[in-house]
Design a protein around this motif. Sequence first.
Motif, PDB file in Angstrom:
ATOM      1  N   ALA A  24     -95.996  26.679  54.519  1.00 14.48           N
ATOM      2  CA  ALA A  24     -95.599  26.301  55.880  1.00 14.48           C
ATOM      3  C   ALA A  24     -95.603  24.788  56.047  1.00 14.48           C
ATOM      4  O   ALA A  24     -94.679  24.201  56.629  1.00 14.48           O
ATOM      5  N   ALA A  25     -96.649  24.131  55.534  1.00 15.54           N
ATOM      6  CA  ALA A  25     -96.751  22.670  55.654  1.00 15.54           C
ATOM      7  C   ALA A  25     -95.612  21.992  54.892  1.00 15.54           C
ATOM      8  O   ALA A  25     -94.998  21.031  55.387  1.00 15.54           O
ATOM      9  N   LEU A  26     -95.309  22.492  53.693  1.00 16.30           N
ATOM     10  CA  LEU A  26     -94.237  21.889  52.897  1.00 16.30           C
ATOM     11  C   LEU A  26     -92.884  22.088  53.569  1.00 16.30           C
ATOM     12  O   LEU A  26     -92.025  21.184  53.535  1.00 16.30           O
ATOM     13  N   ALA A  27     -92.677  23.240  54.198  1.00 20.05           N
ATOM     14  CA  ALA A  27     -91.412  23.482  54.887  1.00 20.05           C
ATOM     15  C   ALA A  27     -91.235  22.511  56.052  1.00 20.05           C
ATOM     16  O   ALA A  27     -90.134  22.001  56.292  1.00 20.05           O
ATOM     17  N   LEU A  28     -92.314  22.256  56.787  1.00 17.52           N
ATOM     18  CA  LEU A  28     -92.237  21.303  57.899  1.00 17.52           C
ATOM     19  C   LEU A  28     -91.917  19.902  57.376  1.00 17.52           C
ATOM     20  O   LEU A  28     -91.084  19.183  57.954  1.00 17.52           O
ATOM     21  N   ILE A  29     -92.556  19.519  56.267  1.00 15.83           N
ATOM     22  CA  ILE A  29     -92.255  18.220  55.652  1.00 15.83           C
ATOM     23  C   ILE A  29     -90.796  18.164  55.215  1.00 15.83           C
ATOM     24  O   ILE A  29     -90.110  17.149  55.399  1.00 15.83           O
ATOM     25  N   ALA A  30     -90.298  19.285  54.663  1.00 18.86           N
ATOM     26  CA  ALA A  30     -88.920  19.328  54.185  1.00 18.86           C
ATOM     27  C   ALA A  30     -87.927  19.101  55.324  1.00 18.86           C
ATOM     28  O   ALA A  30     -86.965  18.338  55.188  1.00 18.86           O
ATOM     29  N   VAL A  73     -85.346  31.959  56.312  1.00 23.31           N
ATOM     30  CA  VAL A  73     -84.225  31.672  57.215  1.00 23.31           C
ATOM     31  C   VAL A  73     -84.039  30.167  57.376  1.00 23.31           C
ATOM     32  O   VAL A  73     -82.908  29.663  57.381  1.00 23.31           O
ATOM     33  N   ILE A  74     -85.152  29.416  57.505  1.00 15.57           N
ATOM     34  CA  ILE A  74     -85.065  27.950  57.606  1.00 15.57           C
ATOM     35  C   ILE A  74     -84.412  27.369  56.352  1.00 15.57           C
ATOM     36  O   ILE A  74     -83.563  26.473  56.432  1.00 15.57           O
ATOM     37  N   ALA A  75     -84.800  27.886  55.176  1.00 21.41           N
ATOM     38  CA  ALA A  75     -84.188  27.425  53.928  1.00 21.41           C
ATOM     39  C   ALA A  75     -82.691  27.679  53.948  1.00 21.41           C
ATOM     40  O   ALA A  75     -81.881  26.818  53.570  1.00 21.41           O
ATOM     41  N   GLY A  76     -82.304  28.862  54.395  1.00 23.06           N
ATOM     42  CA  GLY A  76     -80.887  29.186  54.477  1.00 23.06           C
ATOM     43  C   GLY A  76     -80.137  28.306  55.464  1.00 23.06           C
ATOM     44  O   GLY A  76     -78.996  27.911  55.219  1.00 23.06           O
TER      45      GLY A  76
END
Length: 307
Positions: A142-148, A261-264
Amino acid sequence: MNSQRFGVVVAILVGVSIAGQSRLNGALGARLDDGVAAAVISFGSGFVLLCIGLAFSKRMQNRLAEVRTAVRTKTLAPWQCIGGVCGAFYVACQGITISTIGVAVFTVAVVGGQLLSSLLVDRAGLGPAESSPLTGNRVLGAALALIAVAVASSGRIDADASALLFAVLPAIAGIGLAWQQAVNGRVAAVGGPMVATWINFATGTTALVIVAAIGLTVRGWPSTPPTDWWLYVGGTLGIAHIAAAAVLVRTLGVLLLGLSVIAGQLLGALLLDAIVPASGATLTVTVVVGGVLTLVAVWIAAGRSKT
């Protein structure tokens, strides 16, 4: 390919489709000069299609009756049937805040709220899947996705400090999106994905019509609707998104579904910016890096944590 991996792939494709839907709804809102009116058209057209399906499908009618029975017998709580209101609030926030804080800050705020809420919703077991502990992998993912998302948006963040206060609204909207996925999954477990989607669109359309009616008293009627047919398919895409999410949340849980879904969405944005860029949009290194980091975040969150 196991069921979880297959679910992640489908969820990523859903995210790619959502990116396309956002582009269509954004273009419609710009042509109407009214984002809420565009949302009413998008939600409303999807709701009309679902009502036609309900009218001709005995199976949907029977499954809707099962949901009514579940609410009456308290198997389902009434508040679990209003997930569409969260979607309506999200769309309304777009019209209220993006002109002030920009798309980048809006996206980071939404994702931040959604990821935090997803962790808590999964931990509390509000969705149809079993309760999921706060493992190291899930928190790190989750933290890495927010950073991304922050990295992908870094080149476009230009709001001043005072304007950032408006980011509270999309953060709340992000919290609501995770809750929406959880409760829609609960409804789908009783009535099936199409009935859950119908209920979602019914509540969301109702909420948006109320907001739009209030807006008419302030701004007046929007511009003349455009005649380009493709601007009106957002609602049809929305039906597929909500139905797919209502099914996938059972296997993936709220957090992994949201991450996928965020990645997509980021990958879809990359494709759109590369093939049919919107006015002022450019494909940058930071956006590409953000998309790759999000895929890594999904892989981490889906793995087995040793903590």
